[in-house]
Design a protein around this motif. Structure first.
Motif, mmCIF file in Angstrom:
data_model
loop_
_atom_site.group_PDB
_atom_site.id
_atom_site.type_symbol
_atom_site.label_atom_id
_atom_site.label_comp_id
_atom_site.label_asym_id
_atom_site.label_seq_id
_atom_site.Cartn_x
_atom_site.Cartn_y
_atom_site.Cartn_z
ATOM 1 N N ASN A 96 33.393 44.683 57.670
ATOM 2 C CA ASN A 96 34.644 44.641 58.431
ATOM 3 C C ASN A 96 35.827 44.320 57.538
ATOM 4 O O ASN A 96 36.609 43.436 57.814
ATOM 5 C CB ASN A 96 34.533 43.599 59.554
ATOM 6 N N THR A 97 35.985 45.059 56.457
ATOM 7 C CA THR A 97 37.018 44.720 55.481
ATOM 8 C C THR A 97 38.183 45.684 55.461
ATOM 9 O O THR A 97 39.064 45.541 54.632
ATOM 10 C CB THR A 97 36.409 44.670 54.067
ATOM 11 N N ALA A 399 40.009 39.978 59.528
ATOM 12 C CA ALA A 399 39.207 40.759 58.578
ATOM 13 C C ALA A 399 39.346 40.210 57.168
ATOM 14 O O ALA A 399 38.362 40.098 56.423
ATOM 15 C CB ALA A 399 39.631 42.229 58.623
ATOM 16 N N GLU A 402 37.487 36.788 56.955
ATOM 17 C CA GLU A 402 36.035 36.957 56.901
ATOM 18 C C GLU A 402 35.589 37.548 55.576
ATOM 19 O O GLU A 402 34.454 37.321 55.133
ATOM 20 C CB GLU A 402 35.565 37.825 58.066
ATOM 21 N N HIS A 403 36.464 38.311 54.958
ATOM 22 C CA HIS A 403 36.113 38.884 53.660
ATOM 23 C C HIS A 403 36.066 37.812 52.574
ATOM 24 O O HIS A 403 35.176 37.822 51.722
ATOM 25 C CB HIS A 403 37.118 39.962 53.268
#
Length: 628
Positions: A96-97, A399, A402-403
């Motif tokens: 999800n990046t 995103a 989370e990355h």
């Protein structure tokens, strides 16, 4: 060829070490001369230029291939590292990046006041100046080459050339609030969350971005683990460090280990940081990504780290000691104020499931040694953070977060940033953020106001080896109410002091505390009369909270309430730091350490005995019964 280069530690792909040096280290001849003295004259001429046989005239002059770049295809993985809060990088963090790519691509070279396409030269040592060619991006995102004067070589022969995205207009000049340094895995990830918060605000064109623009004099990430630091937004996008510059600017224990971490050993972390300051060396002046001018001009230093692993526990107290020594020298642009510069430490404690016996020992040692060299310690407990509501936490591009952060800690870090953002806006220079924050009445407290009132309550007759730092338990709560009376203030106090604890503590055992109520103008206007009449102070002093009347000692339980208008938030918030309360997590750590000292003969117990004179003063000052 399977040998590794002694400069960058990478495997050598070229046919010879000479070819590798020419390909990867031509721009830093001083590093080559120190590490490969026997090969230097073969590769370089007397002017430090490559000899003709090692020149590749067709090669591109930029160093894009050696820079750290984010991978957004979803096939990469982050480095496996420490297991508790923020100290582990998940192997799934490249999922999800796409959103992360959109954010970081636009901010790669436009951090620090949003000055896209700009860089700054940082003077790190006493060496000679040279002109270095660096790659930056213009406003259209196109790569271009510029030359700038950088301080390239220190007396130690270390490559000190640093290209950092554009400096803040006020940096090093008007005393922006924090020199912020994230140490170890936890500190690196929290620093990333702060930087991503700033970038999110800029993407949204929010005036609140000015809080961080005015709040950060400078910042740095340090680690003993190069892979862990190399996977951060700070290293990859904000600074865009090549591997070699990452080593010289971010690695603790330069050239004394293989940069694979401290292995959960606090003594290793301490020793590696001590190596950076032994003899005549001073890593802050010589090579680390800490601008001495910004350090001296900042209002305060904020260290961010864990205290139960090797790097955060062992290295940070040594760093704090040397920062204290440096700012006390009376040199540089902030000569008149360096002696009183506050140093605070935000520390992360693991949750109960991650808190084993060895973590307790490291926590006791880390907190104690830290307490000798900082003014205040703000502990954050994973167990409390995990159980908090997150609907009021600040917005950070999910995103991207989370990355760069372990996914299990994204909400936790958003809460941490929420608290630190409020602390930052409490005294952000008004010249830097006139659209971001406004004060309506009363004094907004500066950093020293958060701990100095309680320092005077320590006993002067004590036989303690030193006066320990103030332990400041963090709290934050919020309400969406538009109209206020005493009942609604009581509800806000309960959501803050009881439900809003970011570490477990007993409010009735505290020495006092300092609070800040903030929110939008229309709600603060409604709230102001109650604050001015002392209603909130009265509630916080009551039996359900700090129970001021229960204290019958010779000193006093002091409570300070400040207020701030923040036009671009929706709710009213109550933020606070509670002084020296009893904290069950610390009490459990101390009890285990004392049992080891009294009952065990193992090496861990022996190390505790050696440190006990440092450990006792901190834990002897927690709880109201130890005041004054």
């Amino acid at each position: 060829m399977t040998d590794n280069c002694k400069i960058c530690l990478r495997e050598i792909d070229e046919q010879s070490i000479e070819e590798h040096i020419a390909a990867d280290h031509a721009g830093t001849p001083a590093s080559v001369q120190e590490v490969y003295a026997d090969r230097y004259n073969t590769i370089f001429d007397s002017n430090g230029e490559l000899r003709p046989q090692y020149r590749d005239d067709s090669s591109d002059s930029d160093d894009e291939d050696s820079s750290l770049h984010i991978t957004t295809s979803g096939t990469g993985s982050q480095n496996e590292s420490e297991s508790h809060h923020n100290d582990s990088a998940s192997s799934d963090t490249n999922s999800n990046t796409e959103g992360a790519h959109n954010l970081t691509q636009s901010t790669s070279n436009s951090t620090n006041q949003g000055s896209s396409g700009s860089t700054r030269s940082v003077n790190r040592g006493n060496g000679s100046n040279s002109t270095d060619t660096i790659e930056i991006r213009d406003d259209a995102g196109q790569n271009r080459l510029e030359s700038e004067s950088v301080n390239a070589i220190s007396d130690e022969g270390v490559d000190n050339s640093v290209s950092v995205p554009g400096s803040t207009p006020l940096s090093g000049a008007t005393g922006n609030k924090w020199q912020m340094i994230g140490v170890g895995g936890a500190g690196n990830h929290i620093l990333d969350a702060i930087l991503l918060r700033r970038e999110t605000l800029r993407e949204q064109n929010s005036p609140l971005a000015q809080v961080w623009d005015g709040g950060l004099a400078d910042y740095a990430g340090l680690n003993t683990n190069i892979a862990e630091l190399g996977n951060t937004f700070y290293a990859q996008q904000d600074r865009a460090f090549s591997r070699e510059k990452l080593i010289t600017n971010g690695m603790i224990g330069y050239r004394h280990h293989n940069y694979s971490g401290a292995g959960r050993n606090w003594k290793v972390g301490r020793t590696l940081m001590q190596k950076d300051f032994e003899d005549e060396k001073n890593a802050i002046k010589d090579r680390l990504d800490v601008d001495q001018r910004d350090l001296e001009a900042s209002q305060a230093v904020m260290l961010i780290h864990s205290v139960t692993k090797g790097t955060g526990c062992g290295s940070t107290p040594v760093l704090a000691k040397n920062i204290r020594n440096l700012v006390s020298e009376g040199t540089g642009v902030a000569d008149a104020t360096t002696l009183s510069k506050p140093i605070l430490s935000s520390v992360v404690l693991p949750s109960e499931t991650e808190f084993g016996a060895s973590e307790m020992v490291r926590g006791v040692v880390g907190m104690a040694y830290l307490s000798k060299h900082v003014d205040g310690i703000i502990p954050f407990d994973n167990s409390k953070l995990d159980s908090q509501r997150t609907d009021f936490a600040v917005d950070i591009d999910q995103a991207a977060l989370e990355h760069y952060n372990p996914p299990m800690y994204t909400d936790v870090n958003r809460l941490l940033v929420t608290f630190l953002e409020a602390f930052t806006m409490s005294s952000t220079p008004q010249s830097a953020d006139t659209t971001g924050t406004e004060r309506i009445s009363g004094e907004v407290f500066d950093v020293p106001d958060s701990f100095r009132p309680v320092q005077r309550k320590y006993s002067v007759a004590s036989e303690r080896a030193y006066t320990p730092a103030v332990v400041m338990a963090p709290v934050i709560g919020t309400t969406s109410a538009s109209r206020f009376d005493r009942a609604r203030l009581d509800t806000l106090a309960r959501s803050t002091l009881l439900q809003g604890q970011l570490v477990d503590f007993d409010p009735k055992s505290a020495w006092g505390g300092t609070f800040m109520a903030y929110g939008p103008a229309e709600k603060m206007e409604e709230l102001e009369p109650l604050l001015q009449d002392g209603e909130l102070t009265s509630i916080l002093s009551g039996q359900d909270f700090l129970a001021r009347e229960q204290y019958d000692g010779p000193s006093s339980v002091d409570i300070y309430v400040n207020q701030l208008v923040v036009p671009h938030v929706d709710n009213v918030y109550l933020w606070g730091l509670i002084w020296n309360p009893n904290l069950p997590t610390l009490e459990r750590m101390y009890k285990h350490a004392r049992e080891l000292v009294e009952q065990s003969e193992n090496k861990e117990a022996q190390e505790l005995r050696e440190a006990w004179e440092t450990i006792e003063p901190l834990f002897d000052c927690l709880g109201r019964e130890n005041m004054g």
